[in-house]
Each structure stands twice: as C-alpha cells, then as structure tokens.
Design a protein around this motif. Structure first.
Motif, PDB file in Angstrom:
ATOM      1  N   ALA A 184       0.829  -1.208   0.000  1.00 19.69           N
ATOM      2  CA  ALA A 184       0.000   0.000   0.000  1.00 19.69           C
ATOM      3  C   ALA A 184       0.859   1.252   0.000  1.00 19.69           C
ATOM      4  O   ALA A 184       0.601   2.212  -0.747  1.00 19.69           O
ATOM      5  CB  ALA A 184      -0.923  -0.008   1.221  1.00 19.69           C
ATOM      6  N   GLU A 185       1.896   1.248   0.810  1.00 20.21           N
ATOM      7  CA  GLU A 185       2.775   2.413   0.872  1.00 20.21           C
ATOM      8  C   GLU A 185       3.541   2.601  -0.431  1.00 20.21           C
ATOM      9  O   GLU A 185       3.774   3.737  -0.865  1.00 20.21           O
ATOM     10  CB  GLU A 185       3.717   2.269   2.064  1.00 20.21           C
ATOM     11  N   SER A 186       3.886   1.496  -1.087  1.00 19.64           N
ATOM     12  CA  SER A 186       4.563   1.589  -2.392  1.00 19.64           C
ATOM     13  C   SER A 186       3.660   2.219  -3.445  1.00 19.64           C
ATOM     14  O   SER A 186       4.140   2.808  -4.411  1.00 19.64           O
ATOM     15  CB  SER A 186       5.008   0.199  -2.859  1.00 19.64           C
ATOM     16  N   ALA A 187       2.344   2.092  -3.263  1.00 18.39           N
ATOM     17  CA  ALA A 187       1.380   2.691  -4.192  1.00 18.39           C
ATOM     18  C   ALA A 187       1.096   4.153  -3.854  1.00 18.39           C
ATOM     19  O   ALA A 187       0.239   4.783  -4.486  1.00 18.39           O
ATOM     20  CB  ALA A 187       0.086   1.888  -4.191  1.00 18.39           C
ATOM     21  N   GLY A 188       1.776   4.671  -2.842  1.00 15.42           N
ATOM     22  CA  GLY A 188       1.608   6.078  -2.482  1.00 15.42           C
ATOM     23  C   GLY A 188       0.543   6.331  -1.445  1.00 15.42           C
ATOM     24  O   GLY A 188       0.151   7.482  -1.224  1.00 15.42           O
ATOM     25  N   LEU A 189       0.066   5.268  -0.784  1.00 11.19           N
ATOM     26  CA  LEU A 189      -0.965   5.413   0.230  1.00 11.19           C
ATOM     27  C   LEU A 189      -0.341   5.418   1.627  1.00 11.19           C
ATOM     28  O   LEU A 189       0.741   4.877   1.832  1.00 11.19           O
ATOM     29  CB  LEU A 189      -1.974   4.275   0.112  1.00 11.19           C
ATOM     30  N   ALA A 190      -1.045   6.002   2.569  1.00 14.49           N
ATOM     31  CA  ALA A 190      -0.581   6.067   3.952  1.00 14.49           C
ATOM     32  C   ALA A 190      -1.479   5.206   4.829  1.00 14.49           C
ATOM     33  O   ALA A 190      -2.702   5.381   4.839  1.00 14.49           O
ATOM     34  CB  ALA A 190      -0.594   7.513   4.446  1.00 14.49           C
ATOM     35  N   VAL A 191      -0.898   4.260   5.539  1.00 14.86           N
ATOM     36  CA  VAL A 191      -1.660   3.352   6.392  1.00 14.86           C
ATOM     37  C   VAL A 191      -1.854   4.017   7.753  1.00 14.86           C
ATOM     38  O   VAL A 191      -0.929   4.128   8.552  1.00 14.86           O
ATOM     39  CB  VAL A 191      -0.953   1.995   6.547  1.00 14.86           C
ATOM     40  N   ALA A 192      -3.088   4.457   8.003  1.00 18.40           N
ATOM     41  CA  ALA A 192      -3.402   5.137   9.262  1.00 18.40           C
ATOM     42  C   ALA A 192      -3.685   4.137  10.378  1.00 18.40           C
ATOM     43  O   ALA A 192      -3.503   4.453  11.555  1.00 18.40           O
ATOM     44  CB  ALA A 192      -4.611   6.053   9.073  1.00 18.40           C
ATOM     45  N   GLY A 193      -4.148   2.947  10.018  1.00 16.81           N
ATOM     46  CA  GLY A 193      -4.453   1.943  11.030  1.00 16.81           C
ATOM     47  C   GLY A 193      -4.403   0.550  10.440  1.00 16.81           C
ATOM     48  O   GLY A 193      -4.813   0.331   9.300  1.00 16.81           O
ATOM     49  N   LEU A 194      -3.886  -0.414  11.227  1.00 19.85           N
ATOM     50  CA  LEU A 194      -3.841  -1.810  10.812  1.00 19.85           C
ATOM     51  C   LEU A 194      -3.961  -2.670  12.062  1.00 19.85           C
ATOM     52  O   LEU A 194      -3.129  -2.590  12.963  1.00 19.85           O
ATOM     53  CB  LEU A 194      -2.539  -2.127  10.069  1.00 19.85           C
ATOM     54  N   ARG A 195      -5.033  -3.465  12.117  1.00 17.18           N
ATOM     55  CA  ARG A 195      -5.279  -4.357  13.244  1.00 17.18           C
ATOM     56  C   ARG A 195      -5.461  -5.775  12.727  1.00 17.18           C
ATOM     57  O   ARG A 195      -5.986  -5.983  11.629  1.00 17.18           O
ATOM     58  CB  ARG A 195      -6.528  -3.920  14.016  1.00 17.18           C
ATOM     59  N   ALA A 196      -5.027  -6.768  13.518  1.00 20.18           N
ATOM     60  CA  ALA A 196      -5.134  -8.165  13.103  1.00 20.18           C
ATOM     61  C   ALA A 196      -5.614  -9.011  14.271  1.00 20.18           C
ATOM     62  O   ALA A 196      -5.248  -8.765  15.424  1.00 20.18           O
ATOM     63  CB  ALA A 196      -3.787  -8.677  12.596  1.00 20.18           C
ATOM     64  N   GLU A 197      -6.436 -10.031  13.955  1.00 16.96           N
ATOM     65  CA  GLU A 197      -6.928 -10.946  14.978  1.00 16.96           C
ATOM     66  C   GLU A 197      -7.015 -12.369  14.426  1.00 16.96           C
ATOM     67  O   GLU A 197      -7.212 -12.571  13.217  1.00 16.96           O
ATOM     68  CB  GLU A 197      -8.309 -10.500  15.490  1.00 16.96           C
ATOM     69  N   ARG A 198      -6.859 -13.340  15.327  1.00 21.87           N
ATOM     70  CA  ARG A 198      -7.020 -14.760  15.022  1.00 21.87           C
ATOM     71  C   ARG A 198      -8.265 -15.226  15.757  1.00 21.87           C
ATOM     72  O   ARG A 198      -8.404 -15.003  16.965  1.00 21.87           O
ATOM     73  CB  ARG A 198      -5.788 -15.550  15.465  1.00 21.87           C
ATOM     74  N   LEU A 199      -9.182 -15.898  15.055  1.00 21.70           N
ATOM     75  CA  LEU A 199     -10.536 -16.125  15.562  1.00 21.70           C
ATOM     76  C   LEU A 199     -10.909 -17.608  15.471  1.00 21.70           C
ATOM     77  O   LEU A 199     -10.645 -18.273  14.464  1.00 21.70           O
ATOM     78  CB  LEU A 199     -11.524 -15.283  14.756  1.00 21.70           C
ATOM     79  N   ARG A 200     -11.554 -18.108  16.495  1.00 25.23           N
ATOM     80  CA  ARG A 200     -11.905 -19.524  16.578  1.00 25.23           C
ATOM     81  C   ARG A 200     -13.109 -19.850  15.694  1.00 25.23           C
ATOM     82  O   ARG A 200     -14.102 -19.110  15.671  1.00 25.23           O
ATOM     83  CB  ARG A 200     -12.213 -19.899  18.022  1.00 25.23           C
ATOM     84  N   MET A 201     -13.017 -20.953  14.976  1.00 21.58           N
ATOM     85  CA  MET A 201     -14.117 -21.490  14.188  1.00 21.58           C
ATOM     86  C   MET A 201     -14.418 -22.913  14.656  1.00 21.58           C
ATOM     87  O   MET A 201     -13.507 -23.643  15.057  1.00 21.58           O
ATOM     88  CB  MET A 201     -13.764 -21.524  12.694  1.00 21.58           C
ATOM     89  N   GLU A 202     -15.688 -23.316  14.585  1.00 17.10           N
ATOM     90  CA  GLU A 202     -16.074 -24.683  14.894  1.00 17.10           C
ATOM     91  C   GLU A 202     -17.029 -25.204  13.826  1.00 17.10           C
ATOM     92  O   GLU A 202     -17.978 -24.507  13.451  1.00 17.10           O
ATOM     93  CB  GLU A 202     -16.760 -24.768  16.265  1.00 17.10           C
ATOM     94  N   PHE A 203     -16.771 -26.419  13.359  1.00 13.28           N
ATOM     95  CA  PHE A 203     -17.667 -27.106  12.422  1.00 13.28           C
ATOM     96  C   PHE A 203     -18.316 -28.265  13.170  1.00 13.28           C
ATOM     97  O   PHE A 203     -17.641 -29.188  13.610  1.00 13.28           O
ATOM     98  CB  PHE A 203     -16.890 -27.621  11.209  1.00 13.28           C
ATOM     99  N   HIS A 204     -19.652 -28.201  13.311  1.00  9.49           N
ATOM    100  CA  HIS A 204     -20.350 -29.162  14.149  1.00  9.49           C
ATOM    101  C   HIS A 204     -20.825 -30.395  13.394  1.00  9.49           C
ATOM    102  O   HIS A 204     -21.206 -31.383  14.035  1.00  9.49           O
ATOM    103  CB  HIS A 204     -21.545 -28.480  14.829  1.00  9.49           C
TER     104      HIS A 204
END
Length: 260
Positions: A184-204
């Motif tokens: 994104a920065e290489s394309a000339g954009l400025a990253v104002a915020g970046l958040r990441a999460e790992r989330l549990r999934m269940e297949f019943h």
C-alpha cells in the motif's frame, strides 16, 4: 420426528445448499466463527454516513454493503457503486443494492477498476481476493480513505491442511498484513491503522464442512464430495466421536488514506 445424521444424508445436504452470495445464515447451529472485535460492517456504515462517493470492491452478493448502508440511513452517498466478478453474485448484488441507489458493475477481480481517476472519497472491501493497491490509489480522491477487512495468513488452515496435507511456508505466509502494508505504501498510500486478529471457528457436522468448501472455493481448489469422500467420511466419524472440528480464521482491518 427423528433427524437423519448419517454421513450420506449430511453430505447430500451440504452439497445441495446454493453457494451464491455471502449470506452465511445457513451455518447457524452447524458452524460458528468468532467475529473481529472492530465490527467491520457497523464501522463501514459510520463512514458511509459521511461519504459523498463510495465504491465497494468485490461486493459478493452485496449483503455487507446493504447492511452498512442501512446503518448509515438517513445519510446516503451521492454516488454509490460496487464491483463483482462472479456472474451469479452480480445478479444477486444488483437486485439487493439497486433499491439503495447502488450501481453494480460486473468486473473481473484481477482487472483494472472500471472508473475514472479520483472518483471516490471512500473505497470499501470485505475479503477481497487480493488488494490492487495501485488501482485503489488511482480511483481515490486526494484525502480519500480505503477501509477494508482482509483475510489474513493461514486462515482456516487446520481444515485446508486436513484435506491437502502440510502446505509450504510460502502458502502459509500469503496475505501477510505487513507485506500488504508495504505494498500500500509503495502505491503512495498512507496506512493510518492496521489491526489483526485470530478467531476460533467450529464445524459441528460434515454438512457444514461440505458447504463451506463449496462456498469458499479457494480453500481446497477443485473440491468435490466425490474426490474427497474418504477424508470426509473420516472427518464425519471424528466429529461424531470427539465433537466439533476446530479451526482458526485470520482477519486484518486496514484504514488507509490517500495523501491530500
């Protein structure tokens, strides 16, 4: 009234459910996934309420944009457009979004965006196949925002590797958020915020697994019940014996600005 939980019945049920659109309500009671804490669709609605011209990239069946526009009411962008590359979803999105004044454009996911330079002050996307940062930068107005939820690295790989076996590190590290930040920065954009999460999934049950792999086709490319019948049967027996199959999705949230 008895419920048929046989392997054959469940597989047939999962194989019969339509896969168009991004409505996951069928999974209720059969599979679950934690949602990111940031509440993407609600937050997108708040931004839509302040936007003049908005584009939703790879809108799917339009469900998320429709929800966000509903949250933004009575405010409404002067211009609202969405792109989608899969023909069944184009028709579904057009029918859903047209009453809200959204123009839905059929556009391949890997093609340039069919809009003029600096058209939009807000560009949205939920789970794009991959972000085309140069195109996002091109269609954004100076001072405009790209607000999007992306799929992260090794998402649901417990399920993917159950069927495909261990994957190389190159596959596991794809969609890395820091790599996307750099792009994104290489394309000339400025990253104002970046958040990441790992989330549990269940297949019943195995019907949920079958429907999920038919719907999210890039997880196990070329998946069919016939090709993976032995693995499906073994997984069905495992779920019956041990309980839900657990996997983890990964998501990251981008808040990106085009310098003005």
């Amino acid at each position: 009234m008895s419920v048929n939980h046989s392997f054959e019945h469940l597989v047939a049920e999962g194989a019969a459910v339509p896969t168009d659109g991004w409505d996951f309500s069928w999974f209720e009671g059969r599979a679950s996934e934690e949602r990111p804490s940031w509440g993407y669709a609600v937050s997108a609605g708040e931004r839509l309420a302040r936007a003049e011209a908005v584009l939703d990239i790879q809108t799917g069946g339009g469900e998320v944009l429709d929800f966000a526009l509903g949250r933004a009411e009575p405010a409404r962008p002067v211009l609202a457009a969405a792109t989608e590359g899969w023909p069944p979803n184009v028709a579904r999105a057009a029918a859903l979004l047209r009453p809200r004044g959204v123009v839905v454009v059929a556009a391949p996911d890997d093609a340039p965006l069919p809009f003029a330079d600096e058209t939009f002050d807000l560009v949205l996307s939920r789970h794009p196949v991959r972000p085309y940062w140069d195109e996002i930068a091109r269609v954004l107005r100076p001072g405009g925002t790209y607000f999007a939820q992306h799929v992260g690295p090794a998402s649901v790989f417990e399920l993917v590797e159950y069927f495909l076996g261990p994957l190389p590190e190159e596959a596991r590290s794809g969609r890395d958020p820091e790599r996307e930040r750099a792009d994104a920065e290489s394309a000339g954009l400025a990253v104002a915020g970046l958040r990441a999460e790992r989330l549990r999934m269940e297949f019943h049950d195995i019907a949920a697994v079958v429907h999920f792999l038919r719907k999210v086709v890039w997880m196990v490319p070329g998946f069919t019940v016939e090709a993976y019948e032995p693995q499906l049967r073994a997984l069905h027996e495992r779920i019956e014996r041990e309980g839900p199959f657990v996997a983890h999705s990964t998501r990251h949230l981008f808040d990106v600005r085009k310098p003005g």
